[in-house]
Design a protein around this motif. Sequence first.
Motif, PDB file in Angstrom:
ATOM      1  N   LYS A  81       0.432  -1.081  -0.352  1.00  0.00           N
ATOM      2  CA  LYS A  81      -0.470   0.256  -0.257  1.00  0.00           C
ATOM      3  C   LYS A  81       0.687   1.009  -0.197  1.00  0.00           C
ATOM      4  CE  LYS A  81      -4.311  -2.179   2.189  1.00  0.00           C
ATOM      5  NZ  LYS A  81      -4.892  -1.879   2.920  1.00  0.00           N
ATOM      6  N   GLN A  85      -4.961   2.489   0.846  1.00  0.00           N
ATOM      7  CA  GLN A  85      -3.645   3.028   1.101  1.00  0.00           C
ATOM      8  C   GLN A  85      -3.635   3.083   2.760  1.00  0.00           C
ATOM      9  OE1 GLN A  85      -2.222   3.068  -1.244  1.00  0.00           O
ATOM     10  NE2 GLN A  85      -3.991   3.519  -2.931  1.00  0.00           N
ATOM     11  N   GLN A  86      -2.500   3.550   3.156  1.00  0.00           N
ATOM     12  CA  GLN A  86      -1.914   4.198   4.244  1.00  0.00           C
ATOM     13  C   GLN A  86      -1.726   5.797   4.314  1.00  0.00           C
ATOM     14  OE1 GLN A  86       1.544   1.984   5.120  1.00  0.00           O
ATOM     15  NE2 GLN A  86       0.832  -0.027   5.551  1.00  0.00           N
ATOM     16  N   TYR A  87      -1.963   5.824   5.333  1.00  0.00           N
ATOM     17  CA  TYR A  87      -1.979   8.012   6.101  1.00  0.00           C
ATOM     18  C   TYR A  87      -1.212   7.422   6.701  1.00  0.00           C
ATOM     19  CZ  TYR A  87      -6.138   6.225   2.724  1.00  0.00           C
ATOM     20  OH  TYR A  87      -7.140   5.632   2.220  1.00  0.00           O
ATOM     21  N   THR A 141       1.446   6.935  10.785  1.00  0.00           N
ATOM     22  CA  THR A 141       0.967   6.128   9.823  1.00  0.00           C
ATOM     23  C   THR A 141      -0.328   5.575  10.466  1.00  0.00           C
ATOM     24  OG1 THR A 141       2.926   6.365   8.665  1.00  0.00           O
ATOM     25  CG2 THR A 141       1.598   5.061   7.445  1.00  0.00           C
ATOM     26  N   LEU A 142      -1.383   5.744   9.586  1.00  0.00           N
ATOM     27  CA  LEU A 142      -2.446   4.691   9.740  1.00  0.00           C
ATOM     28  C   LEU A 142      -2.794   3.617   8.931  1.00  0.00           C
ATOM     29  CD1 LEU A 142      -4.751   7.747  11.248  1.00  0.00           C
ATOM     30  CD2 LEU A 142      -3.624   6.079  12.465  1.00  0.00           C
ATOM     31  N   THR A 143      -2.952   3.124   9.147  1.00  0.00           N
ATOM     32  CA  THR A 143      -3.876   1.730   7.715  1.00  0.00           C
ATOM     33  C   THR A 143      -5.364   1.839   6.732  1.00  0.00           C
ATOM     34  OG1 THR A 143      -4.307  -0.396   9.159  1.00  0.00           O
ATOM     35  CG2 THR A 143      -1.894   0.330   8.921  1.00  0.00           C
ATOM     36  N   GLU A 144      -5.762   2.517   8.340  1.00  0.00           N
ATOM     37  CA  GLU A 144      -7.103   2.833   7.908  1.00  0.00           C
ATOM     38  C   GLU A 144      -7.350   4.202   7.682  1.00  0.00           C
ATOM     39  OE1 GLU A 144      -9.597   0.635   7.412  1.00  0.00           O
ATOM     40  OE2 GLU A 144      -8.092  -1.084   7.916  1.00  0.00           O
ATOM     41  N   TYR A 145      -8.391   5.120   7.085  1.00  0.00           N
ATOM     42  CA  TYR A 145      -9.041   5.747   6.234  1.00  0.00           C
ATOM     43  C   TYR A 145     -10.121   6.419   7.217  1.00  0.00           C
ATOM     44  CZ  TYR A 145     -13.152   4.197   3.910  1.00  0.00           C
ATOM     45  OH  TYR A 145     -14.714   4.102   3.805  1.00  0.00           O
ATOM     46  N   VAL A 197       1.829   5.536   0.969  1.00  0.00           N
ATOM     47  CA  VAL A 197       1.214   6.028   2.227  1.00  0.00           C
ATOM     48  C   VAL A 197       1.170   7.531   1.536  1.00  0.00           C
ATOM     49  CG1 VAL A 197       2.765   6.719   4.059  1.00  0.00           C
ATOM     50  CG2 VAL A 197       3.266   5.057   3.586  1.00  0.00           C
TER      51      VAL A 197
END
Length: 104
Positions: A10, A29-31, A41-45, A12
Amino acid sequence: MEKEKQAGKKQVVDIEEFSKSGKPVPKGQQYLIRVDNQRITLTEYLITGEGILMIAGKNPPTRFQLNLKLRGGIVKRIGLNETVDLSEPGIERFMTIPMDQTEG
């Protein structure tokens, strides 16, 4: 980007950079978000205000106010149970303010 998806990676996405450039933030994506001076960094939106405070180390979250800075200088208060969609356009960063508990 298609090759990245095929490989299971994914991208970033720095939501502050996307917002400043006016580009839409892709889902899935990663955010990378900024809370005060921290980059996280987060993995969920989708994440709650409480979730943002917790990952930023602001414990207990009830002792902090969370504000969202939007493109154009608009600041919006985010409640603990309020869900933030990181893919929404215009999100730049998050700011926290400790809440004083003073008794008169």
